[in-house]
Scaffold this motif. Structure first.
Motif, PDB file in Angstrom:
ATOM      1  N   MET A   9       0.836  -1.210   0.000  1.00 18.49           N
ATOM      2  CA  MET A   9       0.000   0.000   0.000  1.00 18.49           C
ATOM      3  C   MET A   9       0.868   1.256   0.000  1.00 18.49           C
ATOM      4  O   MET A   9       0.571   2.220  -0.704  1.00 18.49           O
ATOM      5  CB  MET A   9      -0.937  -0.001   1.213  1.00 18.49           C
ATOM      6  N   ILE A  10       1.932   1.255   0.795  1.00 17.58           N
ATOM      7  CA  ILE A  10       2.829   2.418   0.836  1.00 17.58           C
ATOM      8  C   ILE A  10       3.496   2.614  -0.517  1.00 17.58           C
ATOM      9  O   ILE A  10       3.584   3.738  -1.019  1.00 17.58           O
ATOM     10  CB  ILE A  10       3.882   2.241   1.953  1.00 17.58           C
ATOM     11  N   ARG A  11       3.940   1.532  -1.117  1.00 15.43           N
ATOM     12  CA  ARG A  11       4.590   1.618  -2.415  1.00 15.43           C
ATOM     13  C   ARG A  11       3.611   2.125  -3.489  1.00 15.43           C
ATOM     14  O   ARG A  11       3.975   2.933  -4.341  1.00 15.43           O
ATOM     15  CB  ARG A  11       5.118   0.238  -2.805  1.00 15.43           C
ATOM     16  N   ALA A  12       2.357   1.685  -3.427  1.00 13.53           N
ATOM     17  CA  ALA A  12       1.363   2.129  -4.402  1.00 13.53           C
ATOM     18  C   ALA A  12       1.068   3.618  -4.247  1.00 13.53           C
ATOM     19  O   ALA A  12       0.908   4.333  -5.250  1.00 13.53           O
ATOM     20  CB  ALA A  12       0.078   1.315  -4.249  1.00 13.53           C
ATOM     21  N   ARG A  13       1.018   4.109  -3.017  1.00 12.02           N
ATOM     22  CA  ARG A  13       0.764   5.538  -2.809  1.00 12.02           C
ATOM     23  C   ARG A  13       1.932   6.392  -3.292  1.00 12.02           C
ATOM     24  O   ARG A  13       1.728   7.462  -3.859  1.00 12.02           O
ATOM     25  CB  ARG A  13       0.509   5.816  -1.329  1.00 12.02           C
ATOM     26  N   ARG A  14       3.150   5.919  -3.068  1.00 13.92           N
ATOM     27  CA  ARG A  14       4.310   6.671  -3.554  1.00 13.92           C
ATOM     28  C   ARG A  14       4.318   6.726  -5.074  1.00 13.92           C
ATOM     29  O   ARG A  14       4.613   7.763  -5.658  1.00 13.92           O
ATOM     30  CB  ARG A  14       5.600   6.021  -3.062  1.00 13.92           C
ATOM     31  N   ASN A  15       4.004   5.612  -5.698  1.00 14.81           N
ATOM     32  CA  ASN A  15       3.983   5.580  -7.163  1.00 14.81           C
ATOM     33  C   ASN A  15       2.874   6.457  -7.724  1.00 14.81           C
ATOM     34  O   ASN A  15       3.040   7.092  -8.756  1.00 14.81           O
ATOM     35  CB  ASN A  15       3.826   4.147  -7.672  1.00 14.81           C
TER      36      ASN A  15
END
Length: 156
Positions: free
Chosen positions: A126-132
């Motif tokens: 989820m964190i990686r998706a928000r950063r992307n």
């Protein structure tokens, strides 16, 4: 009249002390280490009749039998592991508060670890998706709209 009250009070006292003494089991131990082993063993085993109550706290007759058997095995010089194995063989794995790690208990021991790892993986994704999502470049049309809005704000 006063004599009757005194006799009645004495009778109540005798009956109450008999009821209290009936629930107390006196065990004789040669040394304090054996007594501590007895207390630890009886605290680590669950009463088969009671719901989540250790045999050292239970008043059930089967718990009294189990306590007596643990005491006898300690007096015979058996180790804690031998006593636990004997009791499990006699009463089943249910009596252990901490089940052993065996092939049939892998799921019981592994499921909490697997759920924690799965939760951590979901959080990382989820964190990686928000950063992307926040790092995506603006299209040419979006850039023109933002510039137009900025220029309109400066001119007013």
């Amino acid at each position: 009249m006063a004599l009757i009250r005194i006799v009645a009070a004495l009778m109540l006292l005798v009956m109450a002390s008999g009821a209290v003494a009936a629930g107390i089991e006196l065990r004789e131990f040669d040394d304090p280490v054996t007594e501590k082993r007895y207390r630890d063993l009886t605290a680590s085993m669950r009463c088969p009749l009671c719901e989540n109550q250790a045999i050292n706290d239970s008043d059930a007759p089967i718990s009294a039998d189990m306590r007596e058997r643990v005491y006898q095995l300690l007096q015979d010089g058996q180790s804690d592991i031998e006593i636990v194995n004997h009791m499990v063989q006699r009463f089943g794995e249910y009596i252990l508060y901490n089940p052993r790690l065996e092939s049939r208990t892998y799921l019981l021991w592994g499921l909490p670890i697997a759920l924690v790892l799965l939760g951590a993986l979901v959080v990382v994704l989820m964190i990686r998706a928000r950063r992307n999502a926040s790092a995506k470049a603006l299209s040419a049309e979006e850039r023109q709209r933002i510039d137009a809005l900025i220029n309109r704000k400066r001119s007013s």
